[in-house]
Design a protein around this motif. Structure first.
Motif, PDB file in Angstrom:
ATOM      1  N   ALA A  55      16.678  -1.364   4.773  1.00  0.00           N
ATOM      2  CA  ALA A  55      15.786  -2.166   5.623  1.00  0.00           C
ATOM      3  C   ALA A  55      14.475  -1.432   5.886  1.00  0.00           C
ATOM      4  O   ALA A  55      13.387  -2.024   5.788  1.00  0.00           O
ATOM      5  CB  ALA A  55      16.493  -2.498   6.941  1.00  0.00           C
ATOM      6  N   VAL A  56      14.555  -0.149   6.210  1.00  0.00           N
ATOM      7  CA  VAL A  56      13.342   0.629   6.497  1.00  0.00           C
ATOM      8  C   VAL A  56      12.494   0.798   5.235  1.00  0.00           C
ATOM      9  O   VAL A  56      11.262   0.647   5.272  1.00  0.00           O
ATOM     10  CB  VAL A  56      13.704   2.001   7.090  1.00  0.00           C
ATOM     11  CG1 VAL A  56      12.464   2.878   7.225  1.00  0.00           C
ATOM     12  CG2 VAL A  56      14.382   1.833   8.441  1.00  0.00           C
ATOM     13  N   VAL A  57      13.132   1.097   4.107  1.00  0.00           N
ATOM     14  CA  VAL A  57      12.395   1.256   2.850  1.00  0.00           C
ATOM     15  C   VAL A  57      11.658  -0.032   2.494  1.00  0.00           C
ATOM     16  O   VAL A  57      10.501  -0.002   2.076  1.00  0.00           O
ATOM     17  CB  VAL A  57      13.355   1.661   1.707  1.00  0.00           C
ATOM     18  CG1 VAL A  57      12.682   1.511   0.348  1.00  0.00           C
ATOM     19  CG2 VAL A  57      13.827   3.099   1.897  1.00  0.00           C
ATOM     20  N   SER A  58      12.318  -1.167   2.684  1.00  0.00           N
ATOM     21  CA  SER A  58      11.669  -2.450   2.392  1.00  0.00           C
ATOM     22  C   SER A  58      10.483  -2.705   3.317  1.00  0.00           C
ATOM     23  O   SER A  58       9.445  -3.213   2.879  1.00  0.00           O
ATOM     24  CB  SER A  58      12.690  -3.579   2.519  1.00  0.00           C
ATOM     25  OG  SER A  58      12.095  -4.826   2.249  1.00  0.00           O
ATOM     26  N   LEU A  59      10.635  -2.326   4.583  1.00  0.00           N
ATOM     27  CA  LEU A  59       9.551  -2.535   5.548  1.00  0.00           C
ATOM     28  C   LEU A  59       8.301  -1.727   5.220  1.00  0.00           C
ATOM     29  O   LEU A  59       7.170  -2.191   5.424  1.00  0.00           O
ATOM     30  CB  LEU A  59      10.031  -2.179   6.959  1.00  0.00           C
ATOM     31  CG  LEU A  59      10.914  -3.204   7.668  1.00  0.00           C
ATOM     32  CD1 LEU A  59      11.492  -2.606   8.945  1.00  0.00           C
ATOM     33  CD2 LEU A  59      10.105  -4.471   7.985  1.00  0.00           C
ATOM     34  N   ILE A  60       8.475  -0.503   4.713  1.00  0.00           N
ATOM     35  CA  ILE A  60       7.329   0.386   4.482  1.00  0.00           C
ATOM     36  C   ILE A  60       6.947   0.479   3.004  1.00  0.00           C
ATOM     37  O   ILE A  60       6.140   1.322   2.632  1.00  0.00           O
ATOM     38  CB  ILE A  60       7.624   1.800   5.027  1.00  0.00           C
ATOM     39  CG1 ILE A  60       8.758   2.463   4.233  1.00  0.00           C
ATOM     40  CG2 ILE A  60       7.959   1.752   6.507  1.00  0.00           C
ATOM     41  CD1 ILE A  60       8.965   3.921   4.591  1.00  0.00           C
ATOM     42  N   ARG A  61       7.525  -0.370   2.180  1.00  0.00           N
ATOM     43  CA  ARG A  61       7.344  -0.231   0.732  1.00  0.00           C
ATOM     44  C   ARG A  61       5.889  -0.330   0.290  1.00  0.00           C
ATOM     45  O   ARG A  61       5.496   0.279  -0.710  1.00  0.00           O
ATOM     46  CB  ARG A  61       8.187  -1.262  -0.015  1.00  0.00           C
ATOM     47  CG  ARG A  61       7.723  -2.713   0.144  1.00  0.00           C
ATOM     48  CD  ARG A  61       8.716  -3.679  -0.507  1.00  0.00           C
ATOM     49  NE  ARG A  61       8.216  -5.038  -0.574  1.00  0.00           N
ATOM     50  CZ  ARG A  61       8.207  -5.888   0.427  1.00  0.00           C
ATOM     51  NH1 ARG A  61       8.694  -5.496   1.614  1.00  0.00           N
ATOM     52  NH2 ARG A  61       7.723  -7.119   0.287  1.00  0.00           N
TER      53      ARG A  61
END
Length: 206
Positions: A55-61
């Motif tokens: 979830a975090v990786v997708s948010l900051i991708r």
């Protein structure tokens, strides 16, 4: 919710199961599955880290420079692994001692970093969460399948509950590291047999 996004979840559980299809994360799969409770705990811990980090990786991708992409992903994963480590320690010191270093080794589990790089860094949050949830459930189910067989045959119990009675002669080898290899091979053989049987049935009806 579209069929495409639901497939992100179901594929991780069935078609691309991390344990029985992709054969990923074999270190915890073989090392901590001597009991069902250890298997469930490690599966849930890994699934939690996978879900949160994806979830975090997708948010900051879109804001992470490509030059430091992998380092950033590892840092995010390590943060959630530390949180899970402390959580397990707070819930049960005995379980924490049993799982030992394998909790920290979640950081280098190729399943988690692989999904962060291959999926979460390229897709929106909703799809990334569904993909991570599917992979996490698939991984937990895989560990639980191995742990259940090994505990039942190796100790005559399941989640510590006696099943086979005092007259049952336990298979000590199932509680030892070789038991993990034997059990995994048995499950892989079973799923391969079912896959071939299904393919043969399709050919017969075609």
């Amino acid at each position: 919710m579209s069929a495409g996004t639901m497939n992100d979840f179901t594929d991780g559980v069935f078609k691309r199961n991390p344990v029985f299809v992709q054969v990923l994360g074999m270190c915890p799969v073989l090392a901590v599955t001597n009991t069902a409770i250890n298997s469930l705990a490690m599966g849930l811990a890994t699934a939690g880290v996978l879900l949160a980090s994806s979830a975090v990786v997708s948010l900051i991708r879109r804001i992470v420079p490509s030059e430091v992409r992998i380092v950033t992903f590892i840092l995010i994963i390590a943060t959630f692994v530390t949180m899970v480590d402390y959580l397990i320690q707070a819930i049960s010191l005995e379980l924490h001692r049993t799982l030992g270093a394998f909790i920290a080794l979640i950081v280098v589990n190729c399943l988690i970093l692989g999904r962060a790089e291959a999926f979460a860094s390229k897709h929106p949050v909703q799809r990334s969460i569904l993909d991570a949830a599917g992979m996490g459930v698939g991984f937990t189910v895989g560990l639980l399948c191995l742990g259940s067989v090994r505990e039942i045959l190796g100790a005559g119990t399941w989640f510590g509950i006696p099943l086979l009675g005092q007259s049952f002669e336990t298979w000590t080898i199932m509680m030892l590291p070789p038991g993990g290899f034997f059990t995994l091979a048995g499950w892989l053989l079973l799923f391969q047999f079912l896959k071939q049987r299904k393919a043969a049935s399709r050919e017969a009806t075609a």
